[in-house]
Design a protein around this motif. Sequence first.
Motif, PDB file in Angstrom:
ATOM      1  N   LEU A 123     -14.131  -4.977   4.178  1.00 53.57           N
ATOM      2  CA  LEU A 123     -12.674  -5.696   3.508  1.00 53.57           C
ATOM      3  C   LEU A 123     -11.856  -4.955   3.019  1.00 53.57           C
ATOM      4  O   LEU A 123     -10.777  -5.107   3.032  1.00 53.57           O
ATOM      5  CB  LEU A 123     -12.997  -7.196   2.172  1.00 53.57           C
ATOM      6  N   VAL A 124     -11.858  -4.267   1.506  1.00 52.60           N
ATOM      7  CA  VAL A 124     -10.690  -3.550   0.795  1.00 52.60           C
ATOM      8  C   VAL A 124     -10.390  -2.707   1.793  1.00 52.60           C
ATOM      9  O   VAL A 124      -8.992  -2.161   2.557  1.00 52.60           O
ATOM     10  CB  VAL A 124     -11.488  -2.849  -0.316  1.00 52.60           C
ATOM     11  N   LEU A 125     -11.139  -1.661   2.581  1.00 52.47           N
ATOM     12  CA  LEU A 125     -10.584  -0.599   3.849  1.00 52.47           C
ATOM     13  C   LEU A 125      -9.774  -1.558   4.639  1.00 52.47           C
ATOM     14  O   LEU A 125      -9.093  -0.468   5.242  1.00 52.47           O
ATOM     15  CB  LEU A 125     -12.220   0.264   3.822  1.00 52.47           C
ATOM     16  N   SER A 126     -10.404  -2.508   5.291  1.00 53.88           N
ATOM     17  CA  SER A 126      -9.995  -2.585   6.141  1.00 53.88           C
ATOM     18  C   SER A 126      -8.516  -3.593   5.926  1.00 53.88           C
ATOM     19  O   SER A 126      -7.180  -3.139   6.778  1.00 53.88           O
ATOM     20  CB  SER A 126     -10.107  -4.377   6.845  1.00 53.88           C
ATOM     21  N   ALA A 127      -8.015  -3.633   4.742  1.00 52.16           N
ATOM     22  CA  ALA A 127      -6.355  -4.425   4.319  1.00 52.16           C
ATOM     23  C   ALA A 127      -5.933  -2.770   3.805  1.00 52.16           C
ATOM     24  O   ALA A 127      -4.756  -2.713   3.913  1.00 52.16           O
ATOM     25  CB  ALA A 127      -6.932  -5.005   3.007  1.00 52.16           C
ATOM     26  N   ALA A 128      -6.896  -1.749   3.369  1.00 48.54           N
ATOM     27  CA  ALA A 128      -6.209  -0.688   3.204  1.00 48.54           C
ATOM     28  C   ALA A 128      -5.111   0.185   4.753  1.00 48.54           C
ATOM     29  O   ALA A 128      -4.583   0.031   4.782  1.00 48.54           O
ATOM     30  CB  ALA A 128      -7.186   0.332   2.571  1.00 48.54           C
ATOM     31  N   LEU A 129      -5.947  -0.068   5.938  1.00 49.08           N
ATOM     32  CA  LEU A 129      -6.045   0.458   6.964  1.00 49.08           C
ATOM     33  C   LEU A 129      -4.631  -0.321   7.825  1.00 49.08           C
ATOM     34  O   LEU A 129      -3.601   0.155   8.035  1.00 49.08           O
ATOM     35  CB  LEU A 129      -7.108   0.158   7.915  1.00 49.08           C
ATOM     36  N   ALA A 130      -4.771  -1.982   7.104  1.00 48.84           N
ATOM     37  CA  ALA A 130      -3.640  -2.742   7.756  1.00 48.84           C
ATOM     38  C   ALA A 130      -2.249  -2.325   7.222  1.00 48.84           C
ATOM     39  O   ALA A 130      -1.140  -1.848   7.662  1.00 48.84           O
ATOM     40  CB  ALA A 130      -4.010  -3.882   7.573  1.00 48.84           C
ATOM     41  N   LEU A 131      -1.851  -2.749   6.015  1.00 46.00           N
ATOM     42  CA  LEU A 131      -1.172  -1.914   5.054  1.00 46.00           C
ATOM     43  C   LEU A 131      -1.089  -0.360   5.624  1.00 46.00           C
ATOM     44  O   LEU A 131       0.294  -0.272   5.540  1.00 46.00           O
ATOM     45  CB  LEU A 131      -1.471  -1.082   3.573  1.00 46.00           C
ATOM     46  N   VAL A 132      -1.690   0.862   5.722  1.00 47.89           N
ATOM     47  CA  VAL A 132      -0.890   1.935   6.349  1.00 47.89           C
ATOM     48  C   VAL A 132      -0.313   1.772   8.052  1.00 47.89           C
ATOM     49  O   VAL A 132       0.397   2.414   8.097  1.00 47.89           O
ATOM     50  CB  VAL A 132      -2.304   3.151   6.515  1.00 47.89           C
ATOM     51  N   ASP A 133      -0.752   1.023   8.756  1.00 46.10           N
ATOM     52  CA  ASP A 133      -0.880   0.837  10.049  1.00 46.10           C
ATOM     53  C   ASP A 133       0.661  -0.123   9.975  1.00 46.10           C
ATOM     54  O   ASP A 133       1.708   0.418  10.513  1.00 46.10           O
ATOM     55  CB  ASP A 133      -1.744  -0.291  10.583  1.00 46.10           C
ATOM     56  N   ALA A 134       0.810  -1.166   8.582  1.00 51.23           N
ATOM     57  CA  ALA A 134       2.586  -1.446   8.738  1.00 51.23           C
ATOM     58  C   ALA A 134       3.429  -0.858   8.391  1.00 51.23           C
ATOM     59  O   ALA A 134       4.634  -0.965   8.276  1.00 51.23           O
ATOM     60  CB  ALA A 134       2.503  -2.168   8.088  1.00 51.23           C
ATOM     61  N   GLU A 135       3.181  -0.023   7.187  1.00 55.64           N
ATOM     62  CA  GLU A 135       4.350   0.703   5.888  1.00 55.64           C
ATOM     63  C   GLU A 135       4.658   2.244   5.743  1.00 55.64           C
ATOM     64  O   GLU A 135       4.273   3.202   5.441  1.00 55.64           O
ATOM     65  CB  GLU A 135       4.218  -0.049   4.827  1.00 55.64           C
ATOM     66  N   GLY A 136       2.657   2.845   6.302  1.00 59.06           N
ATOM     67  CA  GLY A 136       2.604   4.650   6.296  1.00 59.06           C
ATOM     68  C   GLY A 136       2.529   4.651   5.100  1.00 59.06           C
ATOM     69  O   GLY A 136       1.756   3.693   4.180  1.00 59.06           O
ATOM     70  N   LEU A 137       1.614   5.565   4.819  1.00 58.93           N
ATOM     71  CA  LEU A 137       0.349   6.043   4.072  1.00 58.93           C
ATOM     72  C   LEU A 137       1.244   6.166   2.456  1.00 58.93           C
ATOM     73  O   LEU A 137      -0.208   5.975   2.419  1.00 58.93           O
ATOM     74  CB  LEU A 137       0.136   8.210   3.992  1.00 58.93           C
ATOM     75  N   ASP A 138       2.779   6.312   2.782  1.00 59.13           N
ATOM     76  CA  ASP A 138       2.542   6.409   1.164  1.00 59.13           C
ATOM     77  C   ASP A 138       2.910   4.886   0.463  1.00 59.13           C
ATOM     78  O   ASP A 138       3.064   4.862  -0.862  1.00 59.13           O
ATOM     79  CB  ASP A 138       4.582   6.717   0.999  1.00 59.13           C
ATOM     80  N   ALA A 139       2.976   3.975   1.164  1.00 57.98           N
ATOM     81  CA  ALA A 139       2.507   2.281   0.720  1.00 57.98           C
ATOM     82  C   ALA A 139       1.310   2.707   0.016  1.00 57.98           C
ATOM     83  O   ALA A 139       1.160   1.029  -0.816  1.00 57.98           O
ATOM     84  CB  ALA A 139       2.949   1.702   1.831  1.00 57.98           C
ATOM     85  N   LEU A 140      -0.104   3.025   0.119  1.00 53.55           N
ATOM     86  CA  LEU A 140      -1.038   2.612   0.117  1.00 53.55           C
ATOM     87  C   LEU A 140      -0.920   2.963  -1.237  1.00 53.55           C
ATOM     88  O   LEU A 140      -1.674   4.162  -1.737  1.00 53.55           O
ATOM     89  CB  LEU A 140      -1.962   3.131   0.984  1.00 53.55           C
TER      90      LEU A 140
END
Length: 237
Positions: A23-40
């Motif tokens: 769940l944590v990694l899926s949310a991290a991937l969704a965040l990167v997809d939406a806003e880029g690596l710097d947002a993570l």
Amino acid sequence: MSPVENPVPLLAGGTKQRLSRDLVLSAALALVDAEGLDALTMRRLGQELGRDPMSLYRYAENRAALLDGVSELVFNELAIVPDDPDWQVQLRRIAHDLRRLALRHPNVVPLLVTRPLSTPLGLRPLGTLRPLEQILALLIDAGFAPADALHVYRAYYGYLYGHILNELQEFVVDPDEHEALLRLGLHRLPAKDFPRLRALAPVLADYDGMAELDEGITILLSGLASRLSLPSCPTGS
């Protein structure tokens, strides 16, 4: 700022799903997809999950571990069929699958290409090494010597990553312009110095990433097949 879609799946009754590594990694991937690596970051991921950021360290000890986990998650989507003996068909299919993954997760591509360079091979996440192990097995079973199989893997992925990075960076000056030279801005190049590049404007403007990848893979596989059919040459010959 783009919203992250459904970062926290809810159970029946509206309660939050229990945290897990997936769940944590899926949310991290969704965040990167939406806003880029710097947002993570741990703080931002905690916000997306509606949890105290400190609770995430149970599943990823730091941001670097999060980045590794996101890489693994994407690579896990890459299907390699070890029982299929046709190495050329498999490598062609894997190439197109990797391209589709890259187009689905363009913000992750720089991570997939550059992240391994910061970690010794044996210390990389196992999920990022499985494609290497599986492709080596495929090529060795097809008749390549182990060292040659490694050379093939490096050439293959070098081409794939190069193609994907090029495709993601394709840019036109004016997409509504019908004239190829103007659309690509090639009219600004001195005609005397760049005659061949200017002449290729219609081909360059009609870029098809899938067809271009397939053409390159055909060239690469043809050369590899020829190499496999040749007897080993003594060193220095």
